[in-house]
Scaffold this motif. Sequence first.
Motif, PDB file in Angstrom:
ATOM      1  N   ALA A   1     -24.693  -0.384  19.974  1.00 26.89           N
ATOM      2  CA  ALA A   1     -24.608  -2.010  18.642  1.00 26.89           C
ATOM      3  C   ALA A   1     -24.379  -3.117  20.126  1.00 26.89           C
ATOM      4  O   ALA A   1     -24.194  -4.200  20.216  1.00 26.89           O
ATOM      5  CB  ALA A   1     -23.543  -1.653  18.419  1.00 26.89           C
ATOM      6  N   ALA A   2     -23.138  -2.310  21.581  1.00 28.52           N
ATOM      7  CA  ALA A   2     -23.090  -3.651  22.308  1.00 28.52           C
ATOM      8  C   ALA A   2     -24.412  -4.019  23.338  1.00 28.52           C
ATOM      9  O   ALA A   2     -24.895  -4.588  23.218  1.00 28.52           O
ATOM     10  CB  ALA A   2     -21.949  -3.176  23.140  1.00 28.52           C
ATOM     11  N   GLU A   3     -25.131  -2.998  23.152  1.00 30.24           N
ATOM     12  CA  GLU A   3     -26.720  -3.897  24.404  1.00 30.24           C
ATOM     13  C   GLU A   3     -27.363  -4.458  23.093  1.00 30.24           C
ATOM     14  O   GLU A   3     -27.955  -5.530  23.467  1.00 30.24           O
ATOM     15  CB  GLU A   3     -27.306  -2.278  24.478  1.00 30.24           C
ATOM     16  CG  GLU A   3     -28.513  -2.227  24.945  1.00 30.24           C
ATOM     17  CD  GLU A   3     -29.101  -0.585  25.218  1.00 30.24           C
ATOM     18  OE1 GLU A   3     -28.374  -0.216  25.243  1.00 30.24           O
ATOM     19  OE2 GLU A   3     -30.420  -0.908  25.837  1.00 30.24           O
ATOM     20  N   ILE A   4     -27.716  -3.830  21.478  1.00 30.01           N
ATOM     21  CA  ILE A   4     -28.243  -5.050  20.669  1.00 30.01           C
ATOM     22  C   ILE A   4     -27.736  -6.117  20.859  1.00 30.01           C
ATOM     23  O   ILE A   4     -28.533  -6.951  20.449  1.00 30.01           O
ATOM     24  CB  ILE A   4     -28.412  -3.997  19.534  1.00 30.01           C
ATOM     25  CG1 ILE A   4     -29.484  -3.104  19.160  1.00 30.01           C
ATOM     26  CG2 ILE A   4     -28.651  -5.448  18.582  1.00 30.01           C
ATOM     27  CD1 ILE A   4     -29.137  -2.276  18.742  1.00 30.01           C
ATOM     28  N   SER A   5     -26.035  -5.914  20.929  1.00 33.41           N
ATOM     29  CA  SER A   5     -25.346  -7.367  21.136  1.00 33.41           C
ATOM     30  C   SER A   5     -26.035  -8.551  22.397  1.00 33.41           C
ATOM     31  O   SER A   5     -25.706  -9.812  21.621  1.00 33.41           O
ATOM     32  CB  SER A   5     -24.081  -7.549  20.518  1.00 33.41           C
ATOM     33  OG  SER A   5     -23.731  -8.764  21.270  1.00 33.41           O
ATOM     34  N   ARG A   6     -25.855  -7.411  23.287  1.00 37.60           N
ATOM     35  CA  ARG A   6     -26.242  -8.844  24.217  1.00 37.60           C
ATOM     36  C   ARG A   6     -27.716  -8.425  24.653  1.00 37.60           C
ATOM     37  O   ARG A   6     -28.025  -9.659  24.788  1.00 37.60           O
ATOM     38  CB  ARG A   6     -26.114  -7.275  25.361  1.00 37.60           C
ATOM     39  CG  ARG A   6     -24.818  -7.811  26.600  1.00 37.60           C
ATOM     40  CD  ARG A   6     -25.158  -6.858  27.545  1.00 37.60           C
ATOM     41  NE  ARG A   6     -25.771  -5.047  27.649  1.00 37.60           N
ATOM     42  CZ  ARG A   6     -24.679  -4.230  27.572  1.00 37.60           C
ATOM     43  NH1 ARG A   6     -23.537  -4.337  27.220  1.00 37.60           N
ATOM     44  NH2 ARG A   6     -25.471  -3.482  27.552  1.00 37.60           N
ATOM     45  N   MET A   7     -28.211  -8.115  23.735  1.00 33.71           N
ATOM     46  CA  MET A   7     -29.876  -8.658  23.880  1.00 33.71           C
ATOM     47  C   MET A   7     -30.548  -9.181  23.300  1.00 33.71           C
ATOM     48  O   MET A   7     -30.623 -10.409  23.175  1.00 33.71           O
ATOM     49  CB  MET A   7     -30.840  -7.178  23.195  1.00 33.71           C
ATOM     50  CG  MET A   7     -30.929  -6.690  24.311  1.00 33.71           C
ATOM     51  SD  MET A   7     -31.642  -4.544  23.448  1.00 33.71           S
ATOM     52  CE  MET A   7     -33.273  -5.568  23.205  1.00 33.71           C
ATOM     53  N   ARG A   8     -29.706  -9.421  21.619  1.00 33.57           N
ATOM     54  CA  ARG A   8     -29.455 -10.654  21.353  1.00 33.57           C
ATOM     55  C   ARG A   8     -28.988 -11.913  21.464  1.00 33.57           C
ATOM     56  O   ARG A   8     -29.608 -13.090  21.439  1.00 33.57           O
ATOM     57  CB  ARG A   8     -28.794 -10.459  19.609  1.00 33.57           C
ATOM     58  CG  ARG A   8     -28.907 -11.219  18.518  1.00 33.57           C
ATOM     59  CD  ARG A   8     -28.823 -10.793  17.534  1.00 33.57           C
ATOM     60  NE  ARG A   8     -26.435 -10.945  17.791  1.00 33.57           N
ATOM     61  CZ  ARG A   8     -26.001  -9.854  16.967  1.00 33.57           C
ATOM     62  NH1 ARG A   8     -27.059  -8.477  15.998  1.00 33.57           N
ATOM     63  NH2 ARG A   8     -24.905  -9.213  17.766  1.00 33.57           N
ATOM     64  N   ASP A   9     -28.049 -11.854  22.437  1.00 34.51           N
ATOM     65  CA  ASP A   9     -27.297 -13.419  23.005  1.00 34.51           C
ATOM     66  C   ASP A   9     -28.381 -13.953  24.506  1.00 34.51           C
ATOM     67  O   ASP A   9     -28.972 -14.401  24.635  1.00 34.51           O
ATOM     68  CB  ASP A   9     -26.303 -12.950  23.452  1.00 34.51           C
ATOM     69  CG  ASP A   9     -24.681 -12.444  22.855  1.00 34.51           C
ATOM     70  OD1 ASP A   9     -24.939 -12.781  22.145  1.00 34.51           O
ATOM     71  OD2 ASP A   9     -23.683 -11.414  23.617  1.00 34.51           O
ATOM     72  N   GLU A  10     -29.002 -12.527  24.790  1.00 34.37           N
ATOM     73  CA  GLU A  10     -30.218 -12.943  25.789  1.00 34.37           C
ATOM     74  C   GLU A  10     -31.366 -13.373  25.295  1.00 34.37           C
ATOM     75  O   GLU A  10     -32.219 -14.665  25.349  1.00 34.37           O
ATOM     76  CB  GLU A  10     -30.232 -11.825  26.507  1.00 34.37           C
ATOM     77  CG  GLU A  10     -31.302 -11.952  27.467  1.00 34.37           C
ATOM     78  CD  GLU A  10     -31.441 -10.545  28.314  1.00 34.37           C
ATOM     79  OE1 GLU A  10     -30.614  -9.146  28.338  1.00 34.37           O
ATOM     80  OE2 GLU A  10     -32.757  -9.986  28.894  1.00 34.37           O
TER      81      GLU A  10
END
Length: 319
Positions: free
Chosen positions: A145-154
């Motif tokens: 979930a944290a990775e997805i949120s990072r990717m979304r921010d990116e």
Amino acid sequence: MRILIAEDDPVSSLVLARALEKLGHDVTPTADGESAWAAFANSEFPLVISDWMMPELDGLGLCRRIRSAPTDSYPFFVVLTAKSQRNDHLAALEAGADDFLAKPLDAADLQARLRTVERILGWQAQLQEVNKSLLESSREIAEKAAEISRMRDEANYMASHDPLTDLLNRRAWMACAEGAAPSALAIYDIDFFKSVNDRYGHPGGDEVLRAVAQRIDSYAGDSANVGRIGGEEFGVLWHTELHRAQQLAHDIVTGVEASPIRLADGTDVDVSVSGGFAPWLAPVDDAGLGMDRNYEVADRALYHAKATGRRRLEVHRSA
Ligand SMILES: [Mg+2]
């Protein structure tokens, strides 16, 4: 299996210990409730076999203490007793005991009880395994979930920024005027940029674009939104007082050409910009036309700056 024995009668304790050792268990005998408690607190025993009647701390007292102690796994508690009244059994269960062994000890009975204990402890170990893997899974899910949120921010960043200069892209820059109205805007264009590309190639041209973007961004001040709005075109929106914005708009023109831009290969390139500055005009009829209309005014001023010698800022004067 490690087994803790609490039994004040030495003969009975010895008989029990021998029987358990014969079945392959690791036995720790203690002679009363208090010393059994001390041993339990110091080490881990999956099974406690305790006499009921003992001086000081009796079997049920020991059981209650063990049950109220925080442990990682559930210790199995068997009460050793000659008592066979239904009420006695209920009292032992109430205290937290799991099972009973009748006195005098019967070897076959003991073996059967131990098999039950081992089966239950086996389930318990399996449950602990399941718990552990559930915990691991939930940790993995949290990481994903944290990775997805990072990717979304990116992705959000990439959708709103120009990859070459890291400034806002045209769409994101235009959108900056949607909230609170800015005080002014300016549009800048690099003078004779085509000849920069012709002389130094596109990689050299990109270096110049990056350097000019950086200079515009740093001279624009903190209250500005700076964007790359075209090939060699940049836009600045100010939210500071008008006279301050106009000063900063001039600073950009002088700041960009103050020193040559040094390319990676050591070549110095002289670069200048022309700019069109306009105080923000409040929309007359339709609020939605604000940006388009103001952009047009600044763009016209830029055109004048280009037509009247470049390397300068043309300021639009409202009539
Ligand atoms: Mg006793």
